[in-house]
Design a protein around this motif. Sequence first.
Motif, short mmCIF file in Angstrom:
data_model
loop_
_atom_site.label_atom_id
_atom_site.label_comp_id
_atom_site.label_asym_id
_atom_site.label_seq_id
_atom_site.Cartn_x
_atom_site.Cartn_y
_atom_site.Cartn_z
N UNK A 160 0.83 -1.20 0.00
CA UNK A 160 0.00 0.00 0.00
C UNK A 160 0.87 1.25 0.00
N UNK A 161 0.26 2.39 -0.28
CA UNK A 161 0.96 3.67 -0.19
C UNK A 161 1.87 3.99 -1.35
N UNK A 162 1.76 3.24 -2.47
CA UNK A 162 2.60 3.52 -3.63
C UNK A 162 1.96 4.61 -4.48
N UNK A 163 2.80 5.33 -5.25
CA UNK A 163 2.27 6.40 -6.08
C UNK A 163 2.92 6.37 -7.46
N UNK A 164 4.06 7.10 -7.61
CA UNK A 164 4.67 7.25 -8.94
C UNK A 164 5.65 6.13 -9.27
N UNK A 165 5.84 5.16 -8.38
CA UNK A 165 6.83 4.12 -8.61
C UNK A 165 6.46 3.23 -9.79
N UNK A 166 7.45 2.84 -10.57
CA UNK A 166 7.25 1.87 -11.64
C UNK A 166 8.05 0.60 -11.42
N UNK A 167 8.96 0.60 -10.45
CA UNK A 167 9.70 -0.59 -10.05
C UNK A 167 9.76 -0.57 -8.52
N UNK A 168 9.36 -1.68 -7.90
CA UNK A 168 9.20 -1.72 -6.45
C UNK A 168 9.89 -2.95 -5.89
N UNK A 169 10.65 -2.76 -4.80
CA UNK A 169 11.15 -3.89 -4.02
C UNK A 169 10.04 -4.26 -3.04
N UNK A 170 9.41 -5.40 -3.25
CA UNK A 170 8.27 -5.80 -2.42
C UNK A 170 8.73 -6.42 -1.11
N UNK A 171 9.54 -7.47 -1.22
CA UNK A 171 10.06 -8.19 -0.05
C UNK A 171 11.57 -8.30 -0.16
N UNK A 172 12.19 -8.56 0.98
CA UNK A 172 13.65 -8.78 1.00
C UNK A 172 13.95 -9.92 1.96
N UNK A 173 14.60 -10.95 1.46
CA UNK A 173 15.13 -12.01 2.32
C UNK A 173 16.55 -11.62 2.70
N UNK A 174 16.90 -11.76 3.96
CA UNK A 174 18.26 -11.39 4.37
C UNK A 174 18.76 -12.33 5.46
N UNK A 175 20.07 -12.54 5.45
CA UNK A 175 20.68 -13.43 6.43
C UNK A 175 20.75 -12.73 7.79
N UNK A 176 20.48 -13.51 8.84
CA UNK A 176 20.55 -12.95 10.19
C UNK A 176 20.87 -14.06 11.16
N UNK A 177 22.06 -14.00 11.79
CA UNK A 177 22.47 -14.94 12.83
C UNK A 177 22.38 -16.39 12.36
N UNK A 178 22.90 -16.66 11.18
CA UNK A 178 22.94 -18.02 10.68
C UNK A 178 21.66 -18.48 10.01
N UNK A 179 20.62 -17.71 10.04
CA UNK A 179 19.35 -18.07 9.41
C UNK A 179 18.92 -16.99 8.43
N UNK A 180 17.66 -17.05 8.04
CA UNK A 180 17.11 -16.09 7.10
C UNK A 180 15.87 -15.45 7.70
N UNK A 181 15.65 -14.19 7.34
CA UNK A 181 14.41 -13.49 7.67
C UNK A 181 13.87 -12.85 6.39
#
Length: 663
Positions: A122-143
């Motif tokens: 939600x809350x998007x306006x003029x964007x034409x390319x959006x990073x929706x989600x991000x998986x990232x490493x944290x303390x040996x696992x993923x979030x």
Amino acid sequence: MTAELVRGQNHPVSQARVEIRVSAGTPVLALVSACDDAGRLAAPDAVAHPGASGLPGVQVPEAVAGEHRIAVDLDAVAPAVHRLGVVLVLPPGGPARFGAVPASYVAVADPEGAELAGYTLTGLDAETAVVALEFYRRQGGWKVRAVGQGYADGLGALLADAGLDGPAATALAAVATGLVPSGDITLAALPTAAPPTVPHGLRAPQDAAAATAAPSPPSPPPAPEPLPAAGAPYPGGPAAAPGSSSADTVGGPPTIDYAHPRRRRTTTEPPEPGPRAVPSPEADRPPAPVAGDASGWSLEERLYNQVWGMFEDLARTVAAYRSACDFAESRMDRELDDALSDPRLRLAGTANAARDAARARHDELVAQAKAVLDRDLAQLIAESEVVEPALPAAYARWANPVWHGHGVPEEAPLALRLGDLHLPERPDLRIPMLVRAPLERGLWIDNGRTGSEAAMTMDTDRLRRAAMDMAVAHAVRLLAVHPGDRFSVHVIDAAGAGAASLAPLVAAGVLAGPPAAGAAGVTRTLEVLTRRVDLVQMAVRAGAPEELPPDVDVADQLLIVHDFPHGFDDRAVTRLRYLADEGPAVGVHLLMVADRDEASAYGPLLDPLWRSLMRLSPVPDNHLADPWVGHAWTFEPDLPPRGSRVLEQTIDRIAAARRDARP
């Protein structure tokens, strides 16, 4: 049960094989970017797109559609990849912006199809390319984190911000969106921009944006000056980096700107899932925190990046909690308004029940958000309890036992600790405030009472003594964590009001000379340092940095100014501004203890000086902000424990090391 994420909120991913489900309000392209711990593309072609749909551990669909399924095997992701970004792009010829189409929904599901977490963009306006989600490493696992931010200039701007230079980003964007056949361009041969170094010191968010020079930066929430210095790299692409801050004490809080087993897949098809194991309580628990588990070439750098990772996690989890509470409040208000404005409910006598139901839904949402916040805070507290005792002296509190066995090192540190930061949701969770060394900005310890509730309650003399004690503690730390001959320290104390605080430094003989007193002493000290800046700049421009007159001190210089502007005339003020602007680049650093109100007679002449310095306070004060969501963080100075002799013992070791370093 699906975790409904809001922007900035994260959620642990307990399974290696997951499916990303995209339900867009219009046909879109679905891509996945593979980035390092600083948020830069791990390779020039580290983007899975319809023209090259496979990355290690990732398989994206090869068509434009309103719904997508992306298979991800986190165990197969290359070890150099620390972040996977799920990117949605409006294709050429489609809608002009995401704000003109229904909100997209992105979910993470397990192999059996059960959704683990979902996020509505939600809350998007003029964007034409959006990073929706991000998986990232944290303390040996993923979030997984809900991002929901994008670029009005499209995929090319997003890729440029991720480290590709302009032509490379444009070319890759053209291939990914189908404007150019993938065979026409060899992506692996495209040049990339030089990887950014972890920024020094703290920068305001607008400074960080200028440094990255993205064609169209994402639209982050408005921010108030802190914490980099750690993350992307500190904090920024952080580590918060320690620029000038336009959000000074006049216009609001300034912001910090602190920056974070290669296996090849033999097939692009995900393997058939085996029998589902019965989860155990231990499997649901987050991994035990380990000090130094972030990326980096040395333990010091790994701890630095880990501190900034903690800082970013705390900023984002609190932002998600506050956002969820605001949403619950606004929804309850809307439902209560509907209940009161509907005559059918009033006539039927059910208005009270509708109001009770609205309040119950509000309380349920807040309770869920609080449970997630408590879970994340508990993990961060456990990590802090492991990390804090492992910090080197440059990062450690004065109460840390590491100071009792600390010897003067042979190399300069990566960063310095200036104090602690915390938020009102959990004041006992303190994050070290680290700034990169050498300092890119001077420090200003504010000994005035204006603009600080804590300072207003203090006696003026006590406040001024606390500010000078804090300056001495910072100077001692700076000397202690650098080689013995690295710094020369000069002091301007025109009226002699800081003599009590300066006594240990004077007695140990670690200053370059006695504190300068009176207008003549101020002029003499500033002349020496401005001459050094001029000569070093000329030598560097001439390509002969070693060819300096024999009377020029080649060591870095630290100037402590107490009770500015007492003893300063217009010429001295001009020289001080010159040192603040030009000095850090050639090894002259400024540490001021001053009350801005006392310098008000100079009017706007001194505004650039204050903005060029990082303001600190000798008492707890919430004048700093993070570069991600703009929280007002409470800064708490770190001083030697009352009754401890750690400062005197450290000064003795410094004095001994300096004597040994003399020829």
